[in-house]
Design a protein around this motif. Structure first.
Motif, short mmCIF file in Angstrom:
data_model
loop_
_atom_site.label_atom_id
_atom_site.label_comp_id
_atom_site.label_asym_id
_atom_site.label_seq_id
_atom_site.Cartn_x
_atom_site.Cartn_y
_atom_site.Cartn_z
N VAL A 50 0.82 -1.22 0.00
CA VAL A 50 0.00 0.00 0.00
C VAL A 50 0.86 1.27 0.00
CG1 VAL A 50 -1.92 -1.16 1.15
CG2 VAL A 50 -0.21 0.04 2.54
N ARG B 155 -5.25 3.63 4.07
CA ARG B 155 -4.40 2.59 3.51
C ARG B 155 -3.83 1.69 4.60
NH1 ARG B 155 -0.36 5.25 -0.75
NH2 ARG B 155 -0.31 6.91 0.80
N LYS C 285 -8.16 8.16 -5.95
CA LYS C 285 -6.86 7.47 -5.95
C LYS C 285 -6.96 6.15 -5.19
CE LYS C 285 -2.31 7.04 -6.28
NZ LYS C 285 -2.07 5.88 -5.39
N LEU C 286 -7.64 6.14 -4.05
CA LEU C 286 -7.75 4.91 -3.28
C LEU C 286 -8.62 3.88 -3.99
CD1 LEU C 286 -8.00 6.20 0.40
CD2 LEU C 286 -6.16 4.87 -0.62
N ASP D 162 -6.27 2.34 -6.29
CA ASP D 162 -5.36 1.46 -5.55
C ASP D 162 -6.04 0.15 -5.20
OD1 ASP D 162 -3.42 3.42 -5.64
OD2 ASP D 162 -3.77 4.14 -3.60
N ASP E 41 -6.20 -2.04 -8.22
CA ASP E 41 -4.88 -2.61 -8.51
C ASP E 41 -4.56 -3.77 -7.57
OD1 ASP E 41 -4.39 -0.85 -10.57
OD2 ASP E 41 -3.29 0.60 -9.33
#
Length: 409
Positions: free
Chosen positions: A178, A198, A228-229, A232, A235
């Protein structure tokens, strides 16, 4: 290259939606009623007569959290529970790990190789599920302020009894995942809101639980950090393939991250399906109102517009992709595109997505925006394959137009 006749394999299996239907479920909710307050039996009796929340509350003083919720959540998918405040989405989420008591129905969780009903299992089994199979990420992070980042991430492992060296190895691995390796020994107060979230994700991943429950984890964050999170999380999901049940009140978020979305209203699941199902085929006026301002280009993928493999005509060992232009495709024994021709003339198969006189072959999970741009440059319809390279479907201008017309209608 060996080419098999089309009847030598199942074309349906080349279609992602069909293959996903055969995936084993990680969580199943069957006719789940949840009641808050006393007089539960009377509340359920009124519910069976079709009475709504307000009438039941006025009559017996009990609040129906959910009404006969049925969900099957597949292993490895992100299922989003979405709705306005009070719709019952968090109530359902907390039933999966037994935090909310179920008045009637069953909640099956795949645990240690078999389904376990958390509504009837022994307390020791439920504790084992919470320690090893199901992990939760809270909206307000749920971090322990007197502990370091490292100790917060390793907290679940500590409760499980994992030894110090092994715990440190796992924590370091998840912090790197993370992007917080350099913050391991800081206190949580030294971190921004996004970084704290995160840490919560790393703590959930550290337990290696198969199922993650996420209760509006990004809602308290600024839009840019939230976006953005979300990226993430997607991903990480591509690497870890967890089963994630994610609560959100934001339709854009739900459509972005969810493989399937359950839209809730007043304790009822009013629609459960893919982003394309909900955007193009809303179940009722409530869902239609939710999605009417969504731009389909921001949400849909090729799967929503393509003509699936099993709908295409077959001639001998070839698929007729485009009858008017004599476009034909041959598949190999595994169902992957092997050769193509136009009016009897062989053409190339291009997999780089660039311009080509032949057929452009790309993944079926491409965003619709990208699909439109590719089709505009390509000479022929686009050929789509699934994540294994098997033929999934075809898309020409007509498929795109029809999908967008359905949305507008």
């Amino acid at each position: 290259m060996t080419v098999a006749p089309l009847n030598a394999f199942d074309l349906d299996a080349a279609t992602p939606l069909v293959a996903a239907d055969r995936t084993e479920n990680a969580v199943e909710l069957r006719n789940v009623d949840i009641v808050f307050g006393r007089n539960i039996a009377k509340a359920l009796a009124l519910s069976d007569r079709g009475e709504g929340r307000e009438h039941i509350r006025e009559q017996v003083g009990a609040l129906m959290g959910t009404f006969k919720v049925n969900l099957d959540i597949r292993r490895g998918e992100i299922c989003v529970l979405m709705g306005l405040s009070g719709s019952g989405k968090s109530t359902v989420l907390r039933a999966i790990n037994g935090l909310n008591r179920v008045a009637r129905g069953s909640v099956l969780v795949h645990h240690r190789g078999q389904p376990v009903d958390v509504t009837t299992c022994r307390s020791a089994t439920l504790r084992d599920i919470r320690l090893n199979t199901v992990s939760m990420v809270f909206q307000q992070f749920g971090l322990l302020p007197w502990r370091s980042v490292r100790d917060n991430v390793g907290f679940g492992l500590e409760l499980r009894g994992v030894g110090g060296p092994e715990r440190a190895r796992i924590v370091d691995e998840k912090l790197a995942m993370v992007g917080l390796s350099g913050w391991a020994d800081k206190t949580v107060q030294e971190l921004s809101g996004g970084m704290q979230q995160r840490v919560g994700l790393a703590r959930a991943f550290a337990t290696d639980a198969d199922i993650l429950l996420m209760d509006e984890p990004f809602s308290a964050l600024d839009p840019l950090i939230r976006d953005k999170l979300q990226d993430d999380l997607l991903d990480l999901q591509r690497k870890l393939h967890k089963t994630i049940v994610f609560v959100s009140h934001d339709l854009s978020e739900a459509l972005k991250i969810g493989n399937r979305i359950a839209i809730m209203e007043g304790g009822h699941v009013v629609q459960f399906g893919t982003a394309a199902d909900i955007l193009l085929r809303p179940a009722n006026d409530y869902v239609a109102e939710f999605v009417k301002h969504m731009n389909p280009l921001d949400v849909l993928t090729a799967e929503a517009v393509m003509r699936p493999a099993h709908d295409l005509p077959v001639e001998g060992d070839m698929l007729l992709l485009h009858g008017s232009s004599g476009l034909r495709l041959t598949l190999d024994a595994a169902g992957r595109p092997a050769a193509a021709e136009v009016e009897g003339r062989p053409v190339a198969l291009a997999t780089d997505g660039g311009e080509a006189d032949g057929l452009v072959v790309v993944r079926s999970d491409l965003p619709l925006k990208t699909v439109i741009a590719l089709r505009d440059r390509a000479r022929h319809p686009l050929v789509f394959v699934d994540e294994t390279g098997r033929f999934a479907g075809l898309c020409d201008h007509g498929e795109i137009y029809r999908a967008l017309l359905r949305k507008n209608a």
